[in-house]
Motif scaffolding. Structure first.
Motif, PDB file in Angstrom:
ATOM      1  N   THR A  38       0.809  -1.213   0.000  1.00 56.48           N
ATOM      2  CA  THR A  38       0.000   0.000   0.000  1.00 56.48           C
ATOM      3  C   THR A  38       0.845   1.266   0.000  1.00 56.48           C
ATOM      4  O   THR A  38       0.329   2.356   0.091  1.00 56.48           O
ATOM      5  N   GLY A  39       2.197   1.147  -0.069  1.00 56.78           N
ATOM      6  CA  GLY A  39       3.055   2.316  -0.099  1.00 56.78           C
ATOM      7  C   GLY A  39       3.428   2.833   1.267  1.00 56.78           C
ATOM      8  O   GLY A  39       3.952   3.937   1.393  1.00 56.78           O
ATOM      9  N   THR A  40       3.192   2.053   2.327  1.00 56.17           N
ATOM     10  CA  THR A  40       3.588   2.435   3.674  1.00 56.17           C
ATOM     11  C   THR A  40       4.950   1.852   3.989  1.00 56.17           C
ATOM     12  O   THR A  40       5.173   0.642   3.833  1.00 56.17           O
ATOM     13  N   ILE A  41       5.866   2.698   4.422  1.00 55.42           N
ATOM     14  CA  ILE A  41       7.214   2.285   4.783  1.00 55.42           C
ATOM     15  C   ILE A  41       7.294   2.254   6.301  1.00 55.42           C
ATOM     16  O   ILE A  41       7.183   3.286   6.957  1.00 55.42           O
ATOM     17  N   GLU A  42       7.464   1.086   6.873  1.00 54.66           N
ATOM     18  CA  GLU A  42       7.540   0.921   8.317  1.00 54.66           C
ATOM     19  C   GLU A  42       8.980   1.074   8.772  1.00 54.66           C
ATOM     20  O   GLU A  42       9.869   0.381   8.251  1.00 54.66           O
ATOM     21  N   VAL A  43       9.212   1.963   9.740  1.00 58.70           N
ATOM     22  CA  VAL A  43      10.565   2.159  10.248  1.00 58.70           C
ATOM     23  C   VAL A  43      10.560   2.102  11.772  1.00 58.70           C
ATOM     24  O   VAL A  43       9.567   2.454  12.420  1.00 58.70           O
ATOM     25  N   SER A  44      11.688   1.675  12.328  1.00 59.22           N
ATOM     26  CA  SER A  44      11.786   1.583  13.783  1.00 59.22           C
ATOM     27  C   SER A  44      13.147   2.010  14.316  1.00 59.22           C
ATOM     28  O   SER A  44      13.374   1.952  15.521  1.00 59.22           O
ATOM     29  N   THR A  45      14.062   2.432  13.441  1.00 60.83           N
ATOM     30  CA  THR A  45      15.373   2.901  13.869  1.00 60.83           C
ATOM     31  C   THR A  45      15.710   4.212  13.175  1.00 60.83           C
ATOM     32  O   THR A  45      15.126   4.555  12.132  1.00 60.83           O
ATOM     33  N   ALA A  46      16.672   4.936  13.725  1.00 60.68           N
ATOM     34  CA  ALA A  46      17.107   6.199  13.120  1.00 60.68           C
ATOM     35  C   ALA A  46      17.668   5.981  11.723  1.00 60.68           C
ATOM     36  O   ALA A  46      17.412   6.774  10.799  1.00 60.68           O
TER      37      ALA A  46
END
Length: 327
Positions: A38-46
Motif C-alpha cells: 500500500t506504499g507504507t514504509i515501516e521504520v523503527s530505527t534512526a
C-alpha cells in the motif's frame, strides 16, 4: 558426493536477502525499511528513518514505530498536490536531536508530518522553500530556539492541533513557538500560512507566534496561548507579534504575558498593516496587569489600518486596545 553451495540474492524492491542452499530456501530481512503493497514504509530505527526520508516517493507514507530516533533528520524530496508524502507516528515516536534541526523539510513540498514528537535540537521543525506542508497534531518541546518555522517563501503551509512548549532554552529570546518568515527584509514570502487550534506554552521563550514582515495573508485561529516563561528579550513580550500584512487573528485564547496580549509593528515601511482581530479572549491578570492591553497597535494610519472588532474580550489589564473598536 555433491558440493553444497550457498547463493545470496539481493531483492531491492523489498530489501531482503535470500539464502538459497541445497534442500531449501531461507529468507532473512535486512535492516532497511520496506514499503508494503500500500506504499507504507515501516521504520523503527534512526537509520531506517534517514533511509526512508531520502528514498520516499510521492504517495508514500513513512510510519514510525514508537521509540526514540536520535539524530538530525531531513528530506529534500518534493511530492505533489495530488500525491502527498506523509511522515506519521504516535507522540511516542520521538525525534531527538543534540543540536541543529530535529526535522528539516528543505524544498519538500506537499509533505504531511503527523502525530510525532520532536525535541532536543536547536530548532524543532524547519520548513524551507516548501509549498503546502501540513504539520498536524505534533508535539514540539525542549529546544534552544523556535519550535516550528516556515521560512524561505514556504507558502500555503498549515500547522494544526499541535502542542509547543519549553522553547528558547539558550536564553537569547529566540524561542518563538511558530515563526513565519524572516527578519531584516521583505524577500521571504511565506504567505498564506494557517496556524489552527494549537496549544502554545508555557515556557516559550519568545512570542507564541511571530509573523514577519514580507509575509501576507495568513490565518491564526482557535489557538490557546500561555505566556508564562516569556523572557522579554528582543521585545518578546506578547503572544503574537504581527509584522506582516493582511492577517486574520480570531477566536484565540491567551493568558500570562509580560506586556500586551497581541501587538502589531511596522518593521519595514508598508508592513504590519491590514490585520483583523476578531473573537479573541485575553486574560491580563498579574503584577503588571494595569499597564497591559489585549491588542496594542503601534502603527495606525489611513494607509496602514488594523481592525479590532468588539467581539474581542479582555479580563484585567488596561483595556482592550488603543484604537477605535469596530462594532
Amino acid at each position: 558426493m555433491r558440493t553444497r553451495r550457498t547463493l545470496l540474492i539481493s531483492v531491492s524492491a523489498s530489501a531482503l536477502v535470500a539464502t538459497a542452499a541445497t534442500g531449501g530456501l531461507a529468507v532473512v530481512a535486512t535492516a532497511s525499511p520496506a514499503p508494503t503493497a500500500t506504499g507504507t514504509i515501516e521504520v523503527s530505527t534512526a537509520a531506517e528513518l534517514k533511509s526512508a526520508l531520502a528514498g520516499a516517493s510521492p504517495g508514500d507514507t513513512i510510519h514510525l514505530a514508537d521509540g526514540t530516533y536520535t539524530g538530525n533528520f531531513k528530506t529534500s524530496t518534493a511530492a505533489s498536490s495530488g500525491s502527498r508524502i506523509t511522515l506519521t507516528g504516535s507522540s511516542k515516536a520521538v525525534l531527538t536531536a543534540g543540536g541543529g534541526y530535529g526535522l528539516h523539510l528543505n524544498g519538500a513540498s506537499y509533505w504531511t508530518v503527523k502525530g510525532i514528537t520532536v525535541t532536543g535540537g536547536q530548532k524543532g521543525i524547519m520548513i524551507d522553500s516548501a509549498k503546502s506542508v501540513v504539520v498536524d497534531t505534533v508535539t514540539v518541546h525542549g529546544l534552544d530556539m523556535e519550535g516550528v518555522h516556515f521560512r524561505k517563501s514556504s507558502t500555503d503551509g498549515v500547522i494544526k492541533g499541535s502542542r509547543i512548549y519549553d522553547t528558547g532554552n539558550d536564553g537569547r529570546g529566540m524561542g518563538e513557538g511558530v515563526y513565519v518568515g524572516s527578519a531584516g527584509g521583505v524577500s521571504d514570502k511565506s504567505d498564506n500560512v494557517q496556524i489552527l487550534n494549537n496549544t502554545i506554552g508555557p515556557d516559550v521563550g519568545g512570542e507564541a507566534i511571530d509573523l514577519k514582515e514580507g509575509t501576507t495573508g495568513g490565518k491564526v485561529t482557535g489557538n490557546t496561548f500561555d505566556g508564562k516563561g516569556l523572557t522579554g528579550n528582543n521585545y518578546d513580550d506578547s503572544w503574537i507579534d504581527v509584522k506582516g500584512n493582511n492577517y486574520v487573528i480570531e477566536n484565540n485564547t491567551g493568558k500570562n504575558t509580560t506586556n500586551n496580549g497581541y501587538e502589531t509593528h511596522s518593521q519595514q515601511s508598508g508592513w504590519g498593516c491590514g490585520t483583523v482581530f476578531r473573537g479573541n479572549r485575553s486574560t491580563l491578570s498579574g503584577a503588571t496587569g494595569d499597564k497591559q492591553l489585549a491588542i496594542n497597535v503601534t502603527n495606525f494610519s489611513g494607509s496602514c489600518r488594523t481592525t479590532v472588532y468588539a467581539s474581542n474580550t479582555v479580563t484585567g489589564g488596561k483595556g482592550l486596545t488603543n484604537i477605535t473598536v469596530t462594532p
